[in-house]
Design an enzyme around this catalytic site. Structure first.
Site, mmCIF file in Angstrom:
data_model
loop_
_atom_site.group_PDB
_atom_site.id
_atom_site.type_symbol
_atom_site.label_atom_id
_atom_site.label_comp_id
_atom_site.label_asym_id
_atom_site.label_seq_id
_atom_site.Cartn_x
_atom_site.Cartn_y
_atom_site.Cartn_z
ATOM 1 C CG ASP A 56 10.251 -7.204 -0.201
ATOM 2 O OD1 ASP A 56 10.250 -8.298 -0.798
ATOM 3 O OD2 ASP A 56 10.569 -6.130 -0.760
ATOM 4 C CE1 TYR A 61 14.067 -2.227 -3.491
ATOM 5 C CE2 TYR A 61 13.442 -3.292 -1.449
ATOM 6 C CZ TYR A 61 13.247 -3.085 -2.795
ATOM 7 O OH TYR A 61 12.217 -3.724 -3.442
ATOM 8 C CE LYS A 89 12.103 -7.703 -3.698
ATOM 9 N NZ LYS A 89 12.323 -6.609 -2.730
ATOM 10 C CG HIS A 122 14.885 -6.307 -7.685
ATOM 11 N ND1 HIS A 122 15.637 -5.676 -6.718
ATOM 12 C CD2 HIS A 122 13.696 -5.657 -7.689
ATOM 13 C CE1 HIS A 122 14.929 -4.699 -6.172
ATOM 14 N NE2 HIS A 122 13.745 -4.670 -6.751
HETATM 15 P P1 NDP Z 1 3.905 1.506 -0.558
HETATM 16 O O1 NDP Z 1 2.784 1.304 -1.502
HETATM 17 O O2 NDP Z 1 4.111 0.566 0.549
HETATM 18 O O3 NDP Z 1 3.746 2.988 -0.014
HETATM 19 C C1 NDP Z 1 4.718 3.576 0.801
HETATM 20 C C2 NDP Z 1 4.325 5.036 0.996
HETATM 21 O O4 NDP Z 1 3.075 5.121 1.708
HETATM 22 C C3 NDP Z 1 5.334 5.798 1.798
HETATM 23 O O5 NDP Z 1 5.392 7.118 1.262
HETATM 24 C C4 NDP Z 1 4.731 5.826 3.193
HETATM 25 O O6 NDP Z 1 5.124 6.992 3.871
HETATM 26 C C5 NDP Z 1 3.250 5.873 2.899
HETATM 27 N N1 NDP Z 1 2.422 5.209 3.932
HETATM 28 C C6 NDP Z 1 2.645 4.014 4.529
HETATM 29 N N2 NDP Z 1 1.650 3.697 5.355
HETATM 30 C C7 NDP Z 1 0.757 4.722 5.306
HETATM 31 C C8 NDP Z 1 -0.470 4.972 5.945
HETATM 32 N N3 NDP Z 1 -1.015 4.092 6.784
HETATM 33 N N4 NDP Z 1 -1.112 6.143 5.677
HETATM 34 C C9 NDP Z 1 -0.584 7.023 4.810
HETATM 35 N N5 NDP Z 1 0.576 6.846 4.148
HETATM 36 C C10 NDP Z 1 1.251 5.683 4.394
HETATM 37 O O7 NDP Z 1 5.216 1.677 -1.442
HETATM 38 P P2 NDP Z 1 6.537 0.899 -1.822
HETATM 39 O O8 NDP Z 1 6.808 1.253 -3.240
HETATM 40 O O9 NDP Z 1 7.576 1.156 -0.810
HETATM 41 O O10 NDP Z 1 6.150 -0.655 -1.812
HETATM 42 C C11 NDP Z 1 6.209 -1.465 -0.670
HETATM 43 C C12 NDP Z 1 7.387 -2.415 -0.718
HETATM 44 O O11 NDP Z 1 7.309 -3.273 -1.830
HETATM 45 C C13 NDP Z 1 8.738 -1.726 -0.904
HETATM 46 O O12 NDP Z 1 9.139 -1.026 0.226
HETATM 47 C C14 NDP Z 1 9.594 -2.887 -1.316
HETATM 48 O O13 NDP Z 1 9.960 -3.655 -0.197
HETATM 49 C C15 NDP Z 1 8.631 -3.646 -2.232
HETATM 50 N N6 NDP Z 1 8.818 -3.272 -3.657
HETATM 51 C C16 NDP Z 1 9.282 -4.221 -4.529
HETATM 52 C C17 NDP Z 1 9.525 -3.904 -5.852
HETATM 53 C C18 NDP Z 1 10.057 -4.926 -6.792
HETATM 54 O O14 NDP Z 1 10.484 -4.553 -7.902
HETATM 55 N N7 NDP Z 1 10.054 -6.187 -6.440
HETATM 56 C C19 NDP Z 1 9.274 -2.557 -6.376
HETATM 57 C C20 NDP Z 1 8.715 -1.657 -5.395
HETATM 58 C C21 NDP Z 1 8.482 -2.023 -4.102
HETATM 59 P P3 NDP Z 1 5.932 6.926 5.269
HETATM 60 O O15 NDP Z 1 7.076 5.992 5.088
HETATM 61 O O16 NDP Z 1 6.350 8.345 5.440
HETATM 62 O O17 NDP Z 1 4.922 6.459 6.283
#
Ligand code: NDP
Length: 323
Positions: A56, A61, A89, A122
């Protein structure tokens, strides 16, 4: 206030969901927001080492080019394009009928692809190019939802995208879209985790056959809600001998949504997709599905709300007072 529906857990251990179009979407996808300089490595690790097939991304981004490098490297490593599911998006500044196709073409160029599997609006708001955060007077423009959707439908007809859908809609906005859609939205991507279940939207989409993808399934990153350290999540994780991340992903899958966790750490990338061959038992699923504090992390305030000049003067305005 979100309603207290508890969607029952799904019995089957599904690795993909079927969309209205007949295509399938892999149940666990890889999120790329805030992947920054690590994006290429992370996406490559996710696909080639961890086995994700769904990525995604979005021009907003700022890493589509890096994602493109990773996709190409993955294909050189033997993964076939037909087995990948790539979502992007158009950003709000491209949400006018005359800009949608160019936005898609730019994404395809950045990603080095000749089609996308899924193209999602988006946010359902139209911003002027270079809009400020928060918006200045004139930054939030009228959104021609029907005109934009018609252009998205043409992209499907022209085989440039396989499916089209939406993000961050309300039931009200989705009802409006359904009144004129000739091609149904296949997917609705929304923030969803046990701290923001958004049951009403999930139920409405399910009633209409629209698949839901849960974004920010771990509660997102900076400024988010740390669901990894939520007490209920920790208790269930300990009991099941799984990590909190795995429990959060699995909870989304058992609700019937695909889930797109993001990580820049190889060990977490691999951990977050090890969610098959086990289930969250019903009583734990219910405990996770009844966490009292329900609040959106990504409410859109910084992007679209201006208390002084509008047109959206509050978060409630953005979400049509549905929360
Ligand atoms: P997430 O809920 O996926 O959380 C990401 C965070 O969690 C990062 O800080 C990551 O740190 C941490 N993390 C990941 N795996 C673990 C684990 N196993 N244990 C502990 N910490 C963990 O957040 P997002 O907001 O990034 O959402 C996911 C995706 O959804 C986005 O990346 C995007 O692609 C999509 N999205 C879409 C939106 C929209 O408007 N359509 C809006 C927001 C998101 P680290 O990287 O340091 O591991």
């Amino acid at each position: 206030m979100a309603q207290a529906t508890v969607n029952r857990p799904q019995e089957e251990d599904t690795k993909s969901f079927r969309l209205l179009s007949g295509h399938t979407i892999p149940a666990v996808g890889f999120g790329t927001w805030r992947s920054g300089a690590e994006a290429t490595n992370s996406v490559f690790t996710a696909i080639v080492e961890a086995g994700y097939r769904h990525v995604d991304t979005a021009p907003e981004y700022g890493i589509e080019e890096e994602v493109g490098h990773a996709l190409q490297a993955s294909m050189r490593a033997g993964v076939e394009r037909k087995d990948l599911f790539v979502t992007s998006k158009p950003w709000c500044s491209d949400l006018s009928p005359d800009r949608v196709r160019t936005a898609l073409k730019n994404s395809l160029e950045m990603l080095q692809l000749d089609y996308l599997d899924l193209y999602l609006i988006h946010w359902p708001f139209h911003l002027k190019q270079g809009a400020s955060k928060p918006p200045k007077p004139g930054d939030v423009l009228e959104f021609d939802m029907e005109g934009v959707w018609r252009e998205m439908e043409k992209l499907v007809k022209d085989n440039l995208v396989k499916d089209i859908g939406i993000c961050n809609f309300t039931i009200n906005k989705l009802q409006k879209l359904l009144r004129f859609a000739q091609t149904m939205p296949s997917v609705c991507q929304m923030e969803m985790h046990p701290g923001w279940r958004n049951d009403k939207m999930l139920d409405f989409c399910m009633e209409n056959g629209i698949h839901v993808t849960a974004y920010s399934p771990l509660g997102s990153s900076e400024g988010g809600r740390d669901m990894i350290h939520d007490q209920t999540v920790e208790i269930v994780a300990k009991k099941l001998n799984k990590s909190p991340g795995q429990v959060l992903v699995k909870w989304g899958l058992q609700r019937g949504t695909s889930v797109i966790p993001k990580s820049s750490h190889p060990e977490r990338i691999k951990e977050n997709i090890k969610v098959f061959g086990w289930q969250i038992p019903e009583q734990d699923f219910i405990a996770l599905s009844t966490i009292l504090e329900q609040k959106r992390v990504l409410d859109g305030a910084d992007l679209f709300v201006s208390k002084s000049c509008g047109p959206f003067k509050s978060v409630a305005d953005l979400w049509d007072d549905e929360d």
